[in-house]
Design a protein around this motif. Structure first.
Motif, mmCIF file in Angstrom:
data_model
loop_
_atom_site.group_PDB
_atom_site.id
_atom_site.type_symbol
_atom_site.label_atom_id
_atom_site.label_comp_id
_atom_site.label_asym_id
_atom_site.label_seq_id
_atom_site.Cartn_x
_atom_site.Cartn_y
_atom_site.Cartn_z
ATOM 1 N N UNK A 294 27.395 -9.766 21.025
ATOM 2 C CA UNK A 294 27.195 -8.320 20.235
ATOM 3 C C UNK A 294 26.748 -7.289 21.490
ATOM 4 N N UNK B 92 24.546 -12.302 17.075
ATOM 5 C CA UNK B 92 25.854 -13.527 17.213
ATOM 6 C C UNK B 92 26.007 -13.922 18.798
ATOM 7 N N UNK C 145 25.181 -4.548 9.855
ATOM 8 C CA UNK C 145 23.997 -4.338 9.184
ATOM 9 C C UNK C 145 23.462 -5.034 9.734
ATOM 10 N N UNK D 220 18.236 -6.872 15.207
ATOM 11 C CA UNK D 220 19.224 -7.432 15.146
ATOM 12 C C UNK D 220 20.546 -7.046 14.636
ATOM 13 N N UNK D 221 21.770 -6.824 14.961
ATOM 14 C CA UNK D 221 22.982 -6.194 14.499
ATOM 15 C C UNK D 221 23.633 -7.797 13.773
ATOM 16 N N UNK D 222 23.622 -8.358 13.579
ATOM 17 C CA UNK D 222 23.766 -9.478 13.275
ATOM 18 C C UNK D 222 25.497 -9.425 12.167
ATOM 19 N N UNK D 223 26.207 -7.880 11.962
ATOM 20 C CA UNK D 223 27.692 -8.432 11.426
ATOM 21 C C UNK D 223 28.075 -7.132 11.433
ATOM 22 N N UNK E 117 29.868 -14.473 11.550
ATOM 23 C CA UNK E 117 28.713 -13.129 10.538
ATOM 24 C C UNK E 117 28.024 -13.338 10.089
ATOM 25 N N UNK E 118 26.635 -12.928 10.090
ATOM 26 C CA UNK E 118 25.040 -13.807 9.166
ATOM 27 C C UNK E 118 24.251 -12.284 9.778
ATOM 28 N N UNK E 119 23.908 -11.614 8.540
ATOM 29 C CA UNK E 119 22.972 -10.710 8.573
ATOM 30 C C UNK E 119 21.783 -10.660 9.287
ATOM 31 N N UNK F 21 17.677 -13.530 24.182
ATOM 32 C CA UNK F 21 18.777 -13.624 23.185
ATOM 33 C C UNK F 21 19.577 -13.799 24.184
ATOM 34 N N UNK G 294 33.109 -10.420 14.997
ATOM 35 C CA UNK G 294 31.994 -11.712 15.230
ATOM 36 C C UNK G 294 32.351 -12.969 14.774
ATOM 37 N N UNK H 22 21.768 -13.551 11.659
ATOM 38 C CA UNK H 22 21.771 -14.191 12.876
ATOM 39 C C UNK H 22 22.293 -13.804 14.151
#
Lengths: 417, 417
Positions: A247, A286, B292, B271-274, A280-282, A243, A277, A284
């Motif tokens: 973030x 960042x 999230x 993963x923290x996406x948001x 932002x998406x739960x 990754x 971010x 994905x």
């Protein structure tokens, strides 16, 4: 009025009860159900409190005038009118969910100083000037503290008059709407010294049980816009080691900034107040985070050293995590040292009153910091509950407000006699 | 059609060039200037590609029907029609800025399998069934993969028909608008086994230079809503040691989550996406951050262990920094093991074709994961460039698509004969 010797004024106090009543009397202009004030600069409510202030000053025998940016000046004659007046004051505008003390205390304690001098029949050698600066808060029109900055020559009057709020209204139009575009040229009125009483807006005095902050200056400030660029990827299918999570890069950088500020303590601070971010998406990882950073210290060289260390941290984290961390300095304001004689007068006033005190640096910006570029200036701080400000729950005690007014009064007497 | 022995089919290949041409032919339905596809489920463009798909299937001699949720079934007769058909397929809907391969490859490779069998004159023992599942993506209607979930009995048809998009349109209305509310009851059609060919949507195959992923199952997933509560304060006046900075709390927690996932590697991910600062401001210490979190692993016990360790980290960071860190699990989906016999058929097919391969776990959700609850299922992955998916730049090579179609064909022959 009688001609009094300095010794006869040493025991003079402001009327703390009257000050407290005045604070609560004016809190109705824009008062909120939660006990705060919503009095944006040049709003109708601001117009009403300005009218009230003018009437109260005139009732106290002061001569009130208004400059081209709406700043109100209330002059009390001195024995030697050839001397520039000793000025004090602050601002009556508030944040949209502001408290009852930020700015207000400095202006109304100034009014109380005038009233107390009247009651005691004291005439000072230099004239006295109480000032209500336009738009200290900057919530409606940017920049904050624009009238005192214009007074100090940082902006022209026309530059400020052309600033617009989000509705597109200019400062000039807003001044005209409430009838506060005055005839006096900005910055031409001579001031011998300026003293501003203000709540601390921080937790130090309360934590140390001190009543008076003898403010030695304002911090230097550097503002940055930053971004962390990685690579957006699927939260379910991208193994951890592959990754490039923006973030996580920001997280490491934020903790590095904290360490750097602590290492330069006790005054140095670094804050990331905004971080967003992108998309932002739960589920994905960042790919990009934009952020802002605010660093402050009373010493210019510390500000510079912190910036170098922050850039080094950004580089190291970026390389290790295969991220691009960009840090752009968008503003730097050098530290403002207050005038040693005015600071000494504040210190002596507090000592003479037997009040507990400590030297302190203002973390926030104030009109006095702008004034300091042009006239000898200093500030007096009093504690506020939990250090909370810019909040309807902002709170200060009657005793601390009275002590602040006493120190203001005694400082003015020292400077004006 | 001739009756062929298994040995005569071992060298059978799909027509990779025809498949590649078909992929590009259908990419015009919702094609974007950047080479991707915008074909939201049940949109007019989705209607057009469905019409094209029906016509192409009928031209290949298949019998097409549609169920009450719009899923299209194209049946190819087998020698023994009393056997449940061997099914394969995927979905033709895309993300709003989707690529040309996600879902599309599985359906069109399935069509290519049918065409290749026709060309070779091969009749399988069991019938074959090519399926285009409605709304795999979930971009317009939630949840994602709703038609396959309804097929497996996770939802009733009426529950799904009542789901609304942001414009308020129901699934039922959207189906009627494009004429795809079919008469067949959902879930009543027997399926003997289900095989789904899909791009990996991750970087593993490409990084290891493998052509085929033999998918053993889908990861378990746990989703959390979280918050960090500190205390909002002035960035200039609050000394570092007195701060209760919610963003710094989140930063430590995000790095702890990374360490925990790495420690449970290689499959575990977190993963923290948001992450959203409440009332962010350049000069305010963040008082609250909402976030999230998505955690995944192929083993149920690892999911549980990660959750415990994450909660312990949240507690420790919260206590040390005087923050309240809350972690609420809002969803947990247990790992999906695919059927060993179907997995073995995929593996044998890839081996028979001499293709490089590795066992793999699907990080993303797929219709096959829902199907696995009801029928023997497995998946075939092929690489995609840089692991990128849900993006117009999603890319896969003609050779890899052809290899995937070959493995699909050979797997189907093994299962259907």
């Amino acid at each position: 009025m009688s001609d009094v010797s300095p010794s006869s004024t040493h025991n003079l106090r402001a009327d703390g009860s009257r000050l407290w009543a005045t604070i609560h009397e004016t809190a109705r202009f824009g008062g909120t159900p939660k006990g705060g004030i919503n009095r944006l600069t040049l709003s109708a409510e601001d117009g009403r409190v300005r009218d009230w202030f003018r009437d109260a000053c005139e009732a106290a025998g002061l001569t009130v005038s208004v400059d081209a940016l709406g700043t109100q000046y209330a002059l009390r004659a001195g024995k030697d009118m050839s001397l520039p007046p000793i000025a004090f004051g602050s601002h009556l505008d508030t944040q949209p969910t502001g408290g009852k003390f930020d700015g207000v205390l400095g202006v109304l304690a100034g009014l109380e100083v005038m009233r107390s001098l009247n009651d005691a029949g004291i005439e000072t050698r230099a004239p006295l000037l109480l000032v209500n600066w336009t738009n200290e808060e900057g919530s409606r029109f940017a920049p904050a503290m624009m009238a005192s900055a214009a007074y100090a020559g940082e902006f022209t009057t026309d530059e400020i008059l052309a600033k617009r709020d989000v509705a597109g209204t200019t400062v000039a139009e807003a001044l005209d709407t409430i009838g506060y575009r005055g005839g006096e040229a900005v910055g031409e009125r001579a001031i011998g010294a300026f003293v501003e009483l203000h709540i601390e807006q921080g937790p130090i005095l309360e934590a140390e049980g001190k009543t008076i902050g003898v403010v030695e200056g304002g911090q230097g400030i550097a503002w940055f816009d930053g971004s962390v660029e990685g690579f957006e990827s699927h939260a379910g299918t991208t193994p951890m080691p592959r990754r490039r999570d923006a973030l996580l890069g920001l997280s490491e950088f934020a903790l590095a900034a904290e360490r750097i500020a602590l290492a330069h303590g006790p005054s140095a601070v670094a804050t990331i107040g905004e971080a967003t971010i992108q998309a932002p998406s739960r589920n994905v990882v960042p790919g990009r985070v934009a952020f802002t950073m605010d660093t402050r210290d009373p010493r210019s060289e510390t500000l510079t050293a912190m910036e170098e260390e922050l850039r080094a941290a950004a580089r190291e984290i970026g390389e290790r995590r295969r991220l691009s961390i960009v840090l752009e300095r968008i503003w730097r304001k050098e530290p403002v040292p207050f005038d040693p004689k005015v600071v000494a007068a504040v210190d002596a006033a507090a000592e003479g009153l037997g009040l507990s005190r400590r030297r302190i640096i203002s973390g926030a910006g104030h009109d006095a910091c702008n004034l300091a570029a042009k006239v000898p200036a200093a500030m007096i701080f009093v504690p506020c509950k939990d250090g909370v400000s810019h909040n309807e729950s902002e709170s200060s005690t009657e005793g601390d407000c009275a002590a602040g007014a006493d120190v203001l009064l005694q400082t003015i007497l020292r400077l004006a006699n």
